[in-house]
Design an enzyme around this catalytic site. Structure first.
Site, PDB file in Angstrom:
ATOM      1  N   CYS A 108       0.819  -1.227   0.000  1.00  0.00           N
ATOM      2  CA  CYS A 108       0.000   0.000   0.000  1.00  0.00           C
ATOM      3  C   CYS A 108       0.846   1.268   0.000  1.00  0.00           C
ATOM      4  O   CYS A 108       0.341   2.343  -0.305  1.00  0.00           O
ATOM      5  CB  CYS A 108      -0.953   0.000   1.196  1.00  0.00           C
ATOM      6  SG  CYS A 108      -2.027  -1.432   1.195  1.00  0.00           S
ATOM      7  N   HIS A 242      -3.111   7.081   3.333  1.00  0.00           N
ATOM      8  CA  HIS A 242      -3.581   5.824   2.750  1.00  0.00           C
ATOM      9  C   HIS A 242      -4.982   5.543   3.294  1.00  0.00           C
ATOM     10  O   HIS A 242      -5.234   5.625   4.505  1.00  0.00           O
ATOM     11  CB  HIS A 242      -2.612   4.696   3.102  1.00  0.00           C
ATOM     12  CG  HIS A 242      -3.135   3.351   2.716  1.00  0.00           C
ATOM     13  ND1 HIS A 242      -3.737   3.117   1.496  1.00  0.00           N
ATOM     14  CD2 HIS A 242      -3.162   2.177   3.400  1.00  0.00           C
ATOM     15  CE1 HIS A 242      -4.119   1.858   1.447  1.00  0.00           C
ATOM     16  NE2 HIS A 242      -3.785   1.266   2.579  1.00  0.00           N
ATOM     17  N   ASN A 272     -10.486   0.141   0.662  1.00  0.00           N
ATOM     18  CA  ASN A 272      -9.026   0.229   0.649  1.00  0.00           C
ATOM     19  C   ASN A 272      -8.528  -0.238  -0.723  1.00  0.00           C
ATOM     20  O   ASN A 272      -8.624  -1.424  -1.042  1.00  0.00           O
ATOM     21  CB  ASN A 272      -8.483  -0.653   1.781  1.00  0.00           C
ATOM     22  CG  ASN A 272      -6.973  -0.714   1.808  1.00  0.00           C
ATOM     23  OD1 ASN A 272      -6.300  -0.280   0.873  1.00  0.00           O
ATOM     24  ND2 ASN A 272      -6.432  -1.264   2.877  1.00  0.00           N
TER      25      ASN A 272
HETATM   26  O1  UT7 Z   1      -3.858  -1.644   3.486  1.00  0.00           O
HETATM   27  C1  UT7 Z   1      -3.744  -2.739   4.384  1.00  0.00           C
HETATM   28  C2  UT7 Z   1      -3.758  -2.201   5.739  1.00  0.00           C
HETATM   29  N1  UT7 Z   1      -4.842  -2.780   6.512  1.00  0.00           N
HETATM   30  C3  UT7 Z   1      -5.439  -2.054   7.459  1.00  0.00           C
HETATM   31  O2  UT7 Z   1      -5.185  -0.890   7.642  1.00  0.00           O
HETATM   32  C4  UT7 Z   1      -6.395  -2.754   8.401  1.00  0.00           C
HETATM   33  C5  UT7 Z   1      -6.186  -2.267   9.814  1.00  0.00           C
HETATM   34  N2  UT7 Z   1      -7.115  -2.899  10.725  1.00  0.00           N
HETATM   35  C6  UT7 Z   1      -8.425  -2.559  10.753  1.00  0.00           C
HETATM   36  O3  UT7 Z   1      -8.848  -1.697  10.024  1.00  0.00           O
HETATM   37  C7  UT7 Z   1      -9.326  -3.241  11.774  1.00  0.00           C
HETATM   38  O4  UT7 Z   1      -8.533  -4.030  12.621  1.00  0.00           O
HETATM   39  C8  UT7 Z   1     -10.420  -4.111  11.091  1.00  0.00           C
HETATM   40  C9  UT7 Z   1     -11.456  -3.225  10.439  1.00  0.00           C
HETATM   41  C10 UT7 Z   1      -9.799  -5.044  10.075  1.00  0.00           C
HETATM   42  C11 UT7 Z   1     -11.137  -4.950  12.151  1.00  0.00           C
HETATM   43  O5  UT7 Z   1     -11.659  -4.105  13.178  1.00  0.00           O
HETATM   44  P1  UT7 Z   1     -11.479  -4.507  14.705  1.00  0.00           P
HETATM   45  O6  UT7 Z   1     -12.136  -3.468  15.507  1.00  0.00           O
HETATM   46  O7  UT7 Z   1     -10.003  -4.754  14.942  1.00  0.00           O
HETATM   47  O8  UT7 Z   1     -12.356  -5.828  14.801  1.00  0.00           O
HETATM   48  P2  UT7 Z   1     -11.892  -7.327  15.176  1.00  0.00           P
HETATM   49  O9  UT7 Z   1     -11.057  -7.920  14.119  1.00  0.00           O
HETATM   50  O10 UT7 Z   1     -11.349  -7.316  16.576  1.00  0.00           O
HETATM   51  O11 UT7 Z   1     -13.290  -8.057  15.212  1.00  0.00           O
HETATM   52  C12 UT7 Z   1     -14.272  -7.740  16.206  1.00  0.00           C
HETATM   53  C13 UT7 Z   1     -15.472  -8.661  15.996  1.00  0.00           C
HETATM   54  C14 UT7 Z   1     -15.089 -10.140  15.943  1.00  0.00           C
HETATM   55  O12 UT7 Z   1     -16.117 -10.884  16.566  1.00  0.00           O
HETATM   56  P3  UT7 Z   1     -15.934 -11.414  18.096  1.00  0.00           P
HETATM   57  O13 UT7 Z   1     -14.711 -12.266  18.068  1.00  0.00           O
HETATM   58  O14 UT7 Z   1     -15.770 -10.169  18.929  1.00  0.00           O
HETATM   59  O15 UT7 Z   1     -17.205 -12.161  18.341  1.00  0.00           O
HETATM   60  C15 UT7 Z   1     -15.109 -10.440  14.461  1.00  0.00           C
HETATM   61  O16 UT7 Z   1     -15.387 -11.799  14.201  1.00  0.00           O
HETATM   62  O17 UT7 Z   1     -16.116  -8.371  14.767  1.00  0.00           O
HETATM   63  C16 UT7 Z   1     -16.244  -9.575  13.995  1.00  0.00           C
HETATM   64  N3  UT7 Z   1     -16.164  -9.227  12.596  1.00  0.00           N
HETATM   65  C17 UT7 Z   1     -17.234  -8.874  11.861  1.00  0.00           C
HETATM   66  N4  UT7 Z   1     -18.543  -8.764  12.192  1.00  0.00           N
HETATM   67  C18 UT7 Z   1     -19.377  -8.354  11.215  1.00  0.00           C
HETATM   68  C19 UT7 Z   1     -15.069  -9.194  11.790  1.00  0.00           C
HETATM   69  N5  UT7 Z   1     -15.426  -8.801  10.551  1.00  0.00           N
HETATM   70  C20 UT7 Z   1     -16.752  -8.603  10.573  1.00  0.00           C
HETATM   71  C21 UT7 Z   1     -17.687  -8.200   9.601  1.00  0.00           C
HETATM   72  N6  UT7 Z   1     -18.990  -8.095   9.971  1.00  0.00           N
HETATM   73  N7  UT7 Z   1     -17.334  -7.895   8.331  1.00  0.00           N
END
Ligand code: UT7
Length: 317
Positions: A108, A242, A272
């Protein structure tokens, strides 16, 4: 160097959060509150080289040049249908340029690395007009049954033309080898002699780790660049970051104690788009008349590697 033209191309297909709810256990509310994304543009019938060609021709036209005036092409790209030749070679043929071409993969951050390379080439006198292109289809690297990843990405191509001038105030590139944070692995063709274990797997990302590293590294890059240039955060008209997650952008704006109006975004409409996100947004700002001669812009990106790249540009058009 200075930027003398910009261009962009988006795929036609718009996929809203509601459309994803139709086949994934997700919700518009989750995607909007965790990422800021409401819809993304996805490649369907187009090929990435077509988007790359369209963005390039628009940037060359905007620069008041023709493809024959371009004497180097650098394309930032992570994946496309061709492993070889490089996407830049395909674009060269499509636009009818005759110059040398190279692709780079800085994930990226690739567009900032490409701009930095273009600056070196212009400083050394080896090129006069360089097409710097970022064309990405990250939606082809993720598992579309993995709700944690497939909702995040979109496809697109952004381009600039640069030539000699005083537009680059400073730049900073960093790399920390961190394979466990974000990777995508493809198995190569077998040979009769391969004895090691190999596999193919869709993109893996440790979202929380990338989030933390992104906020820390972009904030650090911005501070180093501002200090070096003797500028205050408020001297920058736009921070073109980004476009990975609205919460990352808000965290950096908070840290700089600046209003969000200095942080234009397209992540809500495009998702993204990897290294294409910054040139896509730059072109949007330029074409909507939001950039004036003399404005200072800070671009900052982070991505797999872990790579970071940032630069301060003075708008000279
Ligand atoms: O260019 C590449 C660079 N990448 C990035 O910049 C990504 C950086 N990271 C992020 O943007 C965030 O970490 C994410 C958006 C990817 C995830 O957000 P988060 O607040 O870290 O959520 P998480 O991964 O901790 O997930 C929280 C909950 C989980 O459920 P439980 O375990 O709490 O029951 C996930 O299973 O949300 C669940 N979850 C979803 N629920 C509904 C994960 N994806 C989804 C979804 N819809 N699409």
């Amino acid at each position: 160097m200075k930027i003398i033209g910009t261009g962009r191309a988006h795929p036609a297909k718009v996929v809203t959060n509601a459309m994803l709810e139709g086949f994934l256990d997700t919700s518009d509310e989750w995607i909007r509150t965790r990422t800021g994304i409401t819809e993304r543009r996805l490649i369907s019938s187009e090929r990435l080289e077509d988007l790359a060609t369209e963005a390039s021709l628009k940037a060359i036209e905007d620069a008041g040049l023709t493809p024959a005036d371009i004497d180097y092409i650098i394309c930032s790209n992570v994946v496309n249908e061709y492993i070889t030749p490089a996407l830049s070679c395909i674009v060269q043929g499509a636009i009818g340029a005759k110059c040398a071409c190279i692709d780079i993969n800085g994930a990226c951050s690739g567009f900032i690395y490409a701009l930095d390379m273009a600056d070196d080439r212009i400083r050394s006198g080896k090129a006069r007009n360089i097409l710097v292109l970022a064309a990405e289809e990250p939606t082809r690297m993720v598992d579309w049954e993995d709700r944690a990843l497939c909702v995040l990405f979109g496809d697109g191509a952004g381009a600039v033309v640069v030539s000699g001038g005083d537009g680059l105030i400073g730049s900073r590139l960093t790399t920390q080898s961190k394979l466990d944070c974000l990777h995508y692995v493809r198995r190569l063709e077998p040979t009769p002699y391969i004895t090691k274990e190999e596999y193919s797997a869709p993109m893996y990302m440790n979202g929380k780790e990338v989030f933390k590293t992104a906020v820390l590294s972009s904030s650090r890059d911005i501070k180093v660049l501002l200090d070096k240039a003797g500028l205050k955060p408020s001297d920058i008209k736009y921070y073109i970051l980004h476009q990975a997650n609205m919460r990352i952008i808000e965290a950096i704006a908070n840290w700089l104690k600046l209003d969000l109006e200095h942080f234009p975004t397209n992540v809500e409409r495009c998702g993204n788009t990897s290294s294409a996100s910054i040139p896509l947004l730059l072109d949007e700002l330029a074409r909507s008349g939001k950039l004036q001669k003399g404005d200072k812009i800070l671009m900052s990106a982070f991505g797999a590697g872990f790579t970071t790249g940032a630069c301060i540009i003075e708008w000279t058009k």
